[in-house]
Design a protein around this motif. Structure first.
Motif, PDB file in Angstrom:
ATOM      1  N   MET A 171     -14.974  81.214  -3.538  1.00 17.19           N
ATOM      2  CA  MET A 171     -16.129  80.335  -3.735  1.00 17.19           C
ATOM      3  C   MET A 171     -17.267  81.136  -4.371  1.00 17.19           C
ATOM      4  SD  MET A 171     -18.257  78.043  -0.926  1.00 17.19           S
ATOM      5  CE  MET A 171     -16.969  76.819  -0.729  1.00 17.19           C
ATOM      6  N   LYS A 172     -17.875  80.580  -5.409  1.00 20.41           N
ATOM      7  CA  LYS A 172     -18.987  81.237  -6.078  1.00 20.41           C
ATOM      8  C   LYS A 172     -20.203  81.322  -5.146  1.00 20.41           C
ATOM      9  CE  LYS A 172     -17.173  82.001 -10.133  1.00 20.41           C
ATOM     10  NZ  LYS A 172     -17.079  83.359 -10.721  1.00 20.41           N
ATOM     11  N   LYS A 173     -20.993  82.387  -5.359  1.00 20.65           N
ATOM     12  CA  LYS A 173     -22.104  82.659  -4.458  1.00 20.65           C
ATOM     13  C   LYS A 173     -23.450  82.540  -5.180  1.00 20.65           C
ATOM     14  CE  LYS A 173     -19.370  85.950  -1.728  1.00 20.65           C
ATOM     15  NZ  LYS A 173     -19.290  87.354  -1.245  1.00 20.65           N
ATOM     16  N   ILE A 174     -24.407  81.909  -4.505  1.00 18.25           N
ATOM     17  CA  ILE A 174     -25.757  81.741  -5.058  1.00 18.25           C
ATOM     18  C   ILE A 174     -26.772  82.278  -4.059  1.00 18.25           C
ATOM     19  CG2 ILE A 174     -27.474  80.095  -5.903  1.00 18.25           C
ATOM     20  CD1 ILE A 174     -25.220  78.174  -6.571  1.00 18.25           C
ATOM     21  N   VAL A 175     -27.727  83.056  -4.540  1.00 18.61           N
ATOM     22  CA  VAL A 175     -28.830  83.497  -3.695  1.00 18.61           C
ATOM     23  C   VAL A 175     -30.020  82.566  -3.949  1.00 18.61           C
ATOM     24  CG1 VAL A 175     -29.551  85.245  -5.392  1.00 18.61           C
ATOM     25  CG2 VAL A 175     -30.348  85.394  -3.031  1.00 18.61           C
ATOM     26  N   CYS A 225     -30.174  72.442  -0.712  1.00 21.95           N
ATOM     27  CA  CYS A 225     -29.209  73.495  -0.384  1.00 21.95           C
ATOM     28  C   CYS A 225     -28.056  72.960   0.461  1.00 21.95           C
ATOM     29  CB  CYS A 225     -29.913  74.643   0.344  1.00 21.95           C
ATOM     30  SG  CYS A 225     -30.933  75.665  -0.728  1.00 21.95           S
ATOM     31  N   LYS A 226     -28.339  71.981   1.295  1.00 25.61           N
ATOM     32  CA  LYS A 226     -27.277  71.381   2.108  1.00 25.61           C
ATOM     33  C   LYS A 226     -26.192  70.789   1.215  1.00 25.61           C
ATOM     34  CE  LYS A 226     -26.596  68.224   6.020  1.00 25.61           C
ATOM     35  NZ  LYS A 226     -27.271  67.283   6.965  1.00 25.61           N
ATOM     36  N   GLU A 227     -26.606  70.159   0.120  1.00 33.66           N
ATOM     37  CA  GLU A 227     -25.633  69.610  -0.820  1.00 33.66           C
ATOM     38  C   GLU A 227     -24.953  70.723  -1.616  1.00 33.66           C
ATOM     39  OE1 GLU A 227     -24.672  66.447  -0.898  1.00 33.66           O
ATOM     40  OE2 GLU A 227     -26.038  66.094   0.776  1.00 33.66           O
ATOM     41  N   LEU A 228     -25.710  71.732  -2.021  1.00 34.32           N
ATOM     42  CA  LEU A 228     -25.126  72.860  -2.754  1.00 34.32           C
ATOM     43  C   LEU A 228     -24.081  73.594  -1.917  1.00 34.32           C
ATOM     44  CD1 LEU A 228     -28.208  74.513  -4.539  1.00 34.32           C
ATOM     45  CD2 LEU A 228     -26.214  73.500  -5.655  1.00 34.32           C
ATOM     46  N   SER A 229     -24.328  73.670  -0.603  1.00 38.60           N
ATOM     47  CA  SER A 229     -23.429  74.428   0.276  1.00 38.60           C
ATOM     48  C   SER A 229     -22.029  73.803   0.371  1.00 38.60           C
ATOM     49  CB  SER A 229     -24.033  74.549   1.680  1.00 38.60           C
ATOM     50  OG  SER A 229     -24.052  73.299   2.350  1.00 38.60           O
ATOM     51  N   LYS A 230     -21.883  72.565  -0.086  1.00 39.17           N
ATOM     52  CA  LYS A 230     -20.574  71.919  -0.096  1.00 39.17           C
ATOM     53  C   LYS A 230     -19.706  72.457  -1.236  1.00 39.17           C
ATOM     54  CE  LYS A 230     -22.525  67.636   1.822  1.00 39.17           C
ATOM     55  NZ  LYS A 230     -22.833  66.207   1.574  1.00 39.17           N
ATOM     56  N   HIS A 231     -20.353  73.157  -2.169  1.00 43.31           N
ATOM     57  CA  HIS A 231     -19.642  73.642  -3.342  1.00 43.31           C
ATOM     58  C   HIS A 231     -19.745  75.157  -3.546  1.00 43.31           C
ATOM     59  CE1 HIS A 231     -19.463  69.402  -4.664  1.00 43.31           C
ATOM     60  NE2 HIS A 231     -20.710  69.333  -4.212  1.00 43.31           N
ATOM     61  N   PHE A 232     -20.761  75.782  -2.934  1.00 48.86           N
ATOM     62  CA  PHE A 232     -21.026  77.198  -3.140  1.00 48.86           C
ATOM     63  C   PHE A 232     -21.386  77.880  -1.826  1.00 48.86           C
ATOM     64  CE2 PHE A 232     -22.392  74.779  -6.864  1.00 48.86           C
ATOM     65  CZ  PHE A 232     -21.634  75.366  -7.872  1.00 48.86           C
ATOM     66  N   SER A 233     -21.214  79.180  -1.785  1.00 50.01           N
ATOM     67  CA  SER A 233     -21.665  79.981  -0.646  1.00 50.01           C
ATOM     68  C   SER A 233     -23.106  80.399  -0.910  1.00 50.01           C
ATOM     69  CB  SER A 233     -20.781  81.217  -0.475  1.00 50.01           C
ATOM     70  OG  SER A 233     -21.299  82.070   0.527  1.00 50.01           O
ATOM     71  N   VAL A 272     -25.985  75.626   6.766  1.00 50.78           N
ATOM     72  CA  VAL A 272     -26.169  75.546   5.320  1.00 50.78           C
ATOM     73  C   VAL A 272     -26.014  76.910   4.660  1.00 50.78           C
ATOM     74  CG1 VAL A 272     -27.831  75.058   3.479  1.00 50.78           C
ATOM     75  CG2 VAL A 272     -27.576  73.468   5.394  1.00 50.78           C
ATOM     76  N   PHE A 273     -26.654  77.930   5.236  1.00 50.68           N
ATOM     77  CA  PHE A 273     -26.658  79.256   4.631  1.00 50.68           C
ATOM     78  C   PHE A 273     -25.655  80.175   5.324  1.00 50.68           C
ATOM     79  CE2 PHE A 273     -30.986  77.527   4.114  1.00 50.68           C
ATOM     80  CZ  PHE A 273     -31.052  77.518   2.716  1.00 50.68           C
ATOM     81  N   ASP A 274     -24.860  80.874   4.535  1.00 52.00           N
ATOM     82  CA  ASP A 274     -23.902  81.831   5.082  1.00 52.00           C
ATOM     83  C   ASP A 274     -24.580  83.142   5.462  1.00 52.00           C
ATOM     84  OD1 ASP A 274     -21.580  80.182   4.782  1.00 52.00           O
ATOM     85  OD2 ASP A 274     -21.693  80.542   2.634  1.00 52.00           O
ATOM     86  N   ASN A 275     -25.730  83.389   4.867  1.00 52.60           N
ATOM     87  CA  ASN A 275     -26.469  84.613   5.141  1.00 52.60           C
ATOM     88  C   ASN A 275     -27.957  84.329   4.951  1.00 52.60           C
ATOM     89  OD1 ASN A 275     -27.029  87.378   5.598  1.00 52.60           O
ATOM     90  ND2 ASN A 275     -27.049  87.774   3.390  1.00 52.60           N
ATOM     91  N   ILE A 276     -28.793  84.873   5.836  1.00 51.88           N
ATOM     92  CA  ILE A 276     -30.243  84.671   5.739  1.00 51.88           C
ATOM     93  C   ILE A 276     -30.945  86.018   5.787  1.00 51.88           C
ATOM     94  CG2 ILE A 276     -32.289  83.698   6.845  1.00 51.88           C
ATOM     95  CD1 ILE A 276     -30.607  81.381   7.815  1.00 51.88           C
ATOM     96  N   GLU A 277     -31.729  86.309   4.745  1.00 52.20           N
ATOM     97  CA  GLU A 277     -32.516  87.542   4.655  1.00 52.20           C
ATOM     98  C   GLU A 277     -33.993  87.164   4.648  1.00 52.20           C
ATOM     99  OE1 GLU A 277     -31.388  90.647   4.550  1.00 52.20           O
ATOM    100  OE2 GLU A 277     -29.229  90.273   4.326  1.00 52.20           O
ATOM    101  N   ARG A 278     -34.796  87.895   5.422  1.00 50.54           N
ATOM    102  CA  ARG A 278     -36.228  87.595   5.503  1.00 50.54           C
ATOM    103  C   ARG A 278     -37.055  88.827   5.166  1.00 50.54           C
ATOM    104  NH1 ARG A 278     -36.030  84.153  11.254  1.00 50.54           N
ATOM    105  NH2 ARG A 278     -33.778  84.433  11.387  1.00 50.54           N
ATOM    106  N   VAL A 279     -38.220  88.569   4.562  1.00 52.13           N
ATOM    107  CA  VAL A 279     -39.167  89.637   4.234  1.00 52.13           C
ATOM    108  C   VAL A 279     -40.549  89.199   4.712  1.00 52.13           C
ATOM    109  CG1 VAL A 279     -40.285  90.946   2.394  1.00 52.13           C
ATOM    110  CG2 VAL A 279     -37.834  90.422   2.249  1.00 52.13           C
ATOM    111  N   TYR A 280     -41.189  90.049   5.472  1.00 44.34           N
ATOM    112  CA  TYR A 280     -42.511  89.718   6.030  1.00 44.34           C
ATOM    113  C   TYR A 280     -43.588  89.848   4.963  1.00 44.34           C
ATOM    114  CZ  TYR A 280     -46.537  89.870   9.196  1.00 44.34           C
ATOM    115  OH  TYR A 280     -47.732  89.627   9.831  1.00 44.34           O
ATOM    116  N   MET A 281     -44.392  88.803   4.841  1.00 47.40           N
ATOM    117  CA  MET A 281     -45.483  88.772   3.854  1.00 47.40           C
ATOM    118  C   MET A 281     -46.746  88.276   4.544  1.00 47.40           C
ATOM    119  SD  MET A 281     -46.166  89.277   0.654  1.00 47.40           S
ATOM    120  CE  MET A 281     -47.337  88.860  -0.637  1.00 47.40           C
TER     121      MET A 281
END
Length: 399
Positions: free
Chosen positions: A1-5, A27-35, A57-66
């Motif tokens: 499956m293709k991956k999108i950040v 993203c919920k709809e995108l997640s049906k077709h992509f990781s 929805v998300f296979d991975n979640i990265e956070r940055v404090y701002m």
């Protein structure tokens, strides 16, 4: 499956508010077709530590404090430049480094809003930007109408010109750009522009299962749903409270409930109005608005599609909107929605709904049918799904 950040300037959890709702359900709809991997800025420690382990929805979640102080400092530094404050506010070196790392293990980048567009300039991957609104059109309207907002109005006026140039130019850096309505698209781009055909129109959807239909009659409560930290919503609610409610109160015991976050100083402005109630943030919008006579969308400023209208219609609450609020929505006046701009027009619409229960319920049913058929998320995001597939799947097959 293709991956999108997926890049977002604000953490999309909890899933409330217009921009959070839009990117999450897209993203919920995108997640049906992509990781999908989410890379998001967070403005508080609470967001950094928020438990979202139950998200699917998300296979991975990265956070940055701002922190906000850094954003304010960024804006101060950019004042002598041509960079829009909208962009400078979200500049973060750690975020950029994380994206570079993630770009090595993903197949495409999807930027939510112009605020994070700069990060992708040197990323050699297929790119899509979800602009949502023509923000510069919003700012133009604010600077032209909301003179009473003082310093804010000055900022909006200064920002509008540089932001419009930036929005038009940044679209050339992406394979596709996405806007919420044809009005926004035509404001920024001309059919002769090279990018015009690569600018997709993807309206907002509504979660009709959660916002289930339940028509109520016999009440005289009018409601307004919106985040009043937004100058557009604050202006709309205040205008209605000031210009419509006093006359309505002379006719009958109508009330106006405003549901949404509001600053304490702004809340005090409503103390002068009789039968106008502010709820602030609430746990359940449904509990606050069920059974209302009408949902009000009295916006005079703004751009894009008004989520509050779609929510009213889904819930079975007859909707009265301004002409500005109707922009981007294909509902038919006097069939599934009512349109008013002058105080007298709002009053006449409210009285008709109040006195003619059959008419009110017909508007309610027609509105629900409209959002079910025209504004399901699955239908509305199809142009984006097709664009992603053309970049990642079709091109891959051809190569």
């Amino acid at each position: 499956m293709k991956k999108i950040v997926i890049l977002t300037p604000r953490f999309p959890f909890p899933v409330i508010g217009g921009d959070r709702l839009r990117i999450y359900f897209l993203c919920k709809e995108l997640s049906k077709h992509f990781s999908l991997t989410l890379l998001s800025l967070c403005e508080s420690k609470e967001e950094m530590e928020m438990d979202v382990s139950d998200d699917t929805v998300f296979d991975n979640i990265e956070r940055v404090y701002m922190p906000k102080w850094r954003s304010y400092f960024n804006c101060l530094c950019c004042l002598p430049t041509k960079t829009p404050l909208q962009v400078a506010y979200y500049k973060n070196n750690e975020f950029q480094k994380k994206l570079i790392t993630l770009s090595k293990v993903n197949d495409a980048v999807f930027s939510h809003l112009v605020r994070v567009s700069e990060y992708t300039k040197n990323i050699n991957l297929p790119k899509i930007i979800e602009l949502t609104d023509a923000i510069s059109m919003n700012y133009e309207r604010v600077s032209g109408l909301a003179k009473s907002f003082g310093f804010k109005n000055l900022v909006y006026s200064l920002e509008q010109s540089r932001l419009k140039k930036y929005e038009k130019s940044i679209a050339t850096k992406f394979d596709y750009s996405v806007l919420v309505s044809q009005i926004d698209k035509d404001y920024l781009f001309h059919p002769d522009d090279a990018v015009y055909e690569r600018v997709l129109v993807c309206s907002n959807g509504v979660d009709t299962q959660t916002l289930s239909y339940e028509y109520g009659k016999g009440y005289k409560q009018l409601i307004f749903i919106g985040n009043l930290y937004s100058i557009q919503n604050l202006d709309a609610a205040y205008w209605f409270a000031k210009n419509v409610m006093p006359s309505l109160r002379e006719i009958d015991d109508y009330t106006f409930k405003i549901v949404g976050r509001i600053k304490s100083n702004d809340a005090k402005k409503f103390d002068q109005f009789d039968a106008v109630y502010l709820t602030g943030s609430v746990e359940s919008i449904l509990d606050e608005v069920r059974g209302s006579l009408a949902g009000i969308c009295s916006v005079r400023l703004g751009a894009g599609v008004q989520n509050k209208i779609l929510e009213y219609m889904s819930l079975g609450i007859p909707t009265i909107t301004s002409s500005t609020g109707l922009e981007g929505i294909e509902a038919t006046p006097d069939k599934n929605i009512l349109v008013a701009d002058k105080p007298s027009e709002y009053i006449n619409a409210i009285l008709k709904l109040s006195k003619d229960a059959t008419f009110a319920e017909t508007i309610s049913l027609n509105a629900r049918n409209y959002v079910v058929s025209k504004h399901s998320w699955g239908t509305r995001v199809l142009p984006v799904i097709k664009a992603c597939k053309s970049l990642l799947i079709d091109n891959h097959i051809e190569s």
